[in-house]
Design an enzyme around this catalytic site. Structure first.
Site, PDB file in Angstrom:
ATOM      1  CG  LEU A   1      23.719  42.627  61.084  1.00  0.00           C
ATOM      2  CD1 LEU A   1      23.332  41.161  61.207  1.00  0.00           C
ATOM      3  CD2 LEU A   1      24.386  42.888  59.745  1.00  0.00           C
ATOM      4  CG  ASP A   2      19.861  48.095  58.080  1.00  0.00           C
ATOM      5  OD1 ASP A   2      20.470  48.868  58.845  1.00  0.00           O
ATOM      6  OD2 ASP A   2      19.873  48.201  56.844  1.00  0.00           O
TER       7      ASP A   2
END
Length: 81
Positions: A45-46
């Site tokens: 995930l960013d």
């Protein structure tokens, strides 16, 4: 027993890199059970994205889950608040 789901907060990088002091991948050694492998990331995930992150607890599970993500057999939902 094959995977864990972690609640990743916004602001925490999943993997290390230049100028990143703390990352989730670097913290996974804390989850090692006696006689087992270190948990493995199967997706990312960013850094600024919060949400559920799946971590495999075995090599076999990492292979199966990684393949499922690559083949887009995992449904992901994103909600913006």
């Amino acid at each position: 027993d094959d995977f864990l789901v972690l609640n990743k907060p916004a602001g925490l990088a999943v993997q290390g890199g230049t100028s990143i002091k703390h990352d989730l991948d670097g913290m996974l050694h804390c989850l090692v059970r006696e006689g087992s492998d270190r948990p493995r990331l199967v997706h990312r995930l960013d850094r600024e994205t919060s949400g559920c992150l799946v971590v495999a607890t075995t090599r076999e599970a990492a292979s199966r889950l990684g393949r499922a993500f690559r083949e887009r057999r995992v449904h992901k939902s994103y909600l913006a608040i």
